[in-house]
Design an enzyme around this catalytic site. Structure first.
Site, PDB file in Angstrom:
ATOM      1  N   ASP A  25      16.643  54.824 156.145  1.00 22.83           N
ATOM      2  CA  ASP A  25      15.725  55.904 155.808  1.00 22.83           C
ATOM      3  C   ASP A  25      15.904  57.001 156.848  1.00 22.83           C
ATOM      4  O   ASP A  25      16.066  56.721 158.038  1.00 22.83           O
ATOM      5  CB  ASP A  25      14.292  55.374 155.815  1.00 22.83           C
ATOM      6  CG  ASP A  25      13.313  56.332 155.175  1.00 22.83           C
ATOM      7  OD1 ASP A  25      13.742  57.411 154.727  1.00 22.83           O
ATOM      8  OD2 ASP A  25      12.119  56.002 155.120  1.00 22.83           O
TER       9      ASP A  25
ATOM     10  N   CYS B 152       9.171  26.056 145.069  1.00 23.80           N
ATOM     11  CA  CYS B 152       9.980  26.818 146.031  1.00 23.80           C
ATOM     12  C   CYS B 152      10.880  25.878 146.832  1.00 23.80           C
ATOM     13  O   CYS B 152      10.451  24.795 147.245  1.00 23.80           O
ATOM     14  CB  CYS B 152       9.066  27.603 146.973  1.00 23.80           C
ATOM     15  SG  CYS B 152       9.942  28.594 148.207  1.00 23.80           S
TER      16      CYS B 152
ATOM     17  N   ASP C 104      12.109  48.554 148.325  1.00 24.45           N
ATOM     18  CA  ASP C 104      11.920  48.058 149.692  1.00 24.45           C
ATOM     19  C   ASP C 104      10.441  48.104 149.991  1.00 24.45           C
ATOM     20  O   ASP C 104       9.709  48.920 149.423  1.00 24.45           O
ATOM     21  CB  ASP C 104      12.675  48.916 150.712  1.00 24.45           C
ATOM     22  CG  ASP C 104      11.899  50.172 151.078  1.00 24.45           C
ATOM     23  OD1 ASP C 104      11.134  50.143 152.075  1.00 24.45           O
ATOM     24  OD2 ASP C 104      12.014  51.185 150.355  1.00 24.45           O
TER      25      ASP C 104
ATOM     26  N   CYS D 144      12.585  27.006 149.655  1.00 20.30           N
ATOM     27  CA  CYS D 144      12.861  27.626 150.953  1.00 20.30           C
ATOM     28  C   CYS D 144      12.712  26.597 152.074  1.00 20.30           C
ATOM     29  O   CYS D 144      12.132  25.523 151.892  1.00 20.30           O
ATOM     30  CB  CYS D 144      11.943  28.825 151.195  1.00 20.30           C
ATOM     31  SG  CYS D 144      10.265  28.412 151.714  1.00 20.30           S
TER      32      CYS D 144
END
EC number: 2.4.2.29
Length: 370
Positions: free
Chosen positions: A89, A302, A264, A304
């Site tokens: 950015d 999940c 984002d 993860c």
């Protein structure tokens, strides 16, 4: 960077970026690593969540650690040990939101930087130089950001100045003759007619992608969605569409529904550090005492690292003790949740089932009381 749309389900699109042989599928969510680090986790852990492209902020890196230090390593990728693409950015938002003193003229902005209070002059030329030195794969133009709900005249003036800076950014970016990509930013606040002018002028300049700026800054959600409905169909179909600073899981669904390719936001990482964890059915607030003896994982769907090895009880304990490990495990989970959501969205578009996927998403959400 090459971009190609491969599948479409109504307005929802699934495509690919090609960054020097590295393929990134869209729609894509980019974790935010403002200072060249996604807070609390390593680059290897970022990759293990399924993240393949990240965002850093040229404005902040310019002041800390400074370009001299980063260039000792060659570029930002080497500095932070990240092999994937990086979008930076330009810092327009930070200049106008963080500075105590800010004076705008045609050439740029004079402001007091937030590190030592010194007056600093930032221009499109300087911004393009900073991002070139960082080695950014996707460079954002320097733009003027304004607060939500400004009147038409103030919004028009800021939009026109951003267009002038967009032209300058294009000239200076091209002078570096690098193979990276430059994105324009569509401005115009809540006024569709100003957004139209902004986009059409940016198309004349010709950018590699087009971002929607000045959204998610306080306007009602329905207003943001209406603007997306209005502007997305006008963006060239062969160029990526980037919704900056958004969002919550439902914002990703609604953005994709309207044809957005890139997102984002700090929400998954910031919320993780505050103990707000995304799961299939909604959000778990892990510091609630009801989880003190809960031996189950965060989300049994999940896979993860956090869900495979740790209980809600342990995560509650880490949060209560302000242990750094808690922030790390929570961040790993939230980013994995986001990347799994994006993967499922992409698969639904490929299978022409996005609408049914979104219906199921909302049905599952908040089915139980957290």
């Amino acid at each position: 960077m090459n971009f190609k749309v491969l599948y479409q389900d109504n307005n929802a699109r699934c495509g690919v970026f090609n960054f020097n042989q590295e393929i990134i599928e869209t729609p894509v969510f980019m974790p935010v690593g403002t200072y060249g680090a996604v807070k609390s986790i390593s680059t290897e852990e970022i990759k293990n969540t399924g993240s393949r492209i990240i965002l850093s902020n040229a404005f902040h890196l310019y002041f800390r650690p400074g370009l001299e230090i980063i260039k000792l390593h060659g570029n930002l990728h080497n500095f932070m040990n990240w092999s994937g693409p990086i979008l930076t950015d330009s810092g327009g938002f930070q200049v106008f939101s963080l500075s105590r003193f800010c004076k705008v003229n045609e050439e740029g902005v004079i402001f007091q930087n937030h590190i030592d209070g010194k007056k600093t002059f930032l221009t499109p030329k300087i911004s393009m130089k900073i991002q070139s030195d960082l080695g950014s794969n996707i460079v954002m133009i320097f733009d003027q950001c304004i607060e939500y709900n400004q009147n038409w005249e103030k919004t028009k003036n800021a939009m026109e100045r951003s267009l002038y800076w967009a032209k300058k950014s294009r000239i200076y970016f091209d002078s570096y003759k690098n193979k990276n990509s430059l994105f324009g930013i569509i401005h115009g606040g809540i006024y569709p007619s100003l957004r139209d002018i902004s986009l059409q002028e940016l198309i004349k300049i010709d950018f590699d992608g087009y971002a929607l700026g000045g959204l998610a800054v306080g306007e009602p959600k329905i207003e943001m969605y209406k603007l997306l409905d209005h502007i997305c169909p006008q963006i060239p179909k062969n160029k990526p569409r980037y919704l900056m600073g958004v969002g919550k899981p439902e914002d990703l669904i609604e953005g994709v529904r309207r044809g957005v390719d890139m997102f984002d936001c700090v929400i998954p990482t910031r919320n993780a550090r505050n103990g707000h964890l995304f799961v299939t059915n909604g959000v778990i607030k892990i510091r609630n005492k009801k989880y003190k003896k809960d031996l189950s994982c965060l989300d049994n769907t999940c896979v993860c690292y956090t869900c495979r090895y740790y209980s809600r009880s342990y995560l509650h304990h880490l949060d209560a003790c302000n242990e750094i490990l808690g922030a790390r495990l929570n961040t790993i989970h939230n980013l994995h949740y986001y990347q799994t959501l994006m993967s499922n969205i992409r698969n639904s578009i490929k299978n022409n089932t996005f609408e049914q996927f979104s219906v199921n998403f909302y049905k599952q959400k908040n089915k139980i009381d957290f």
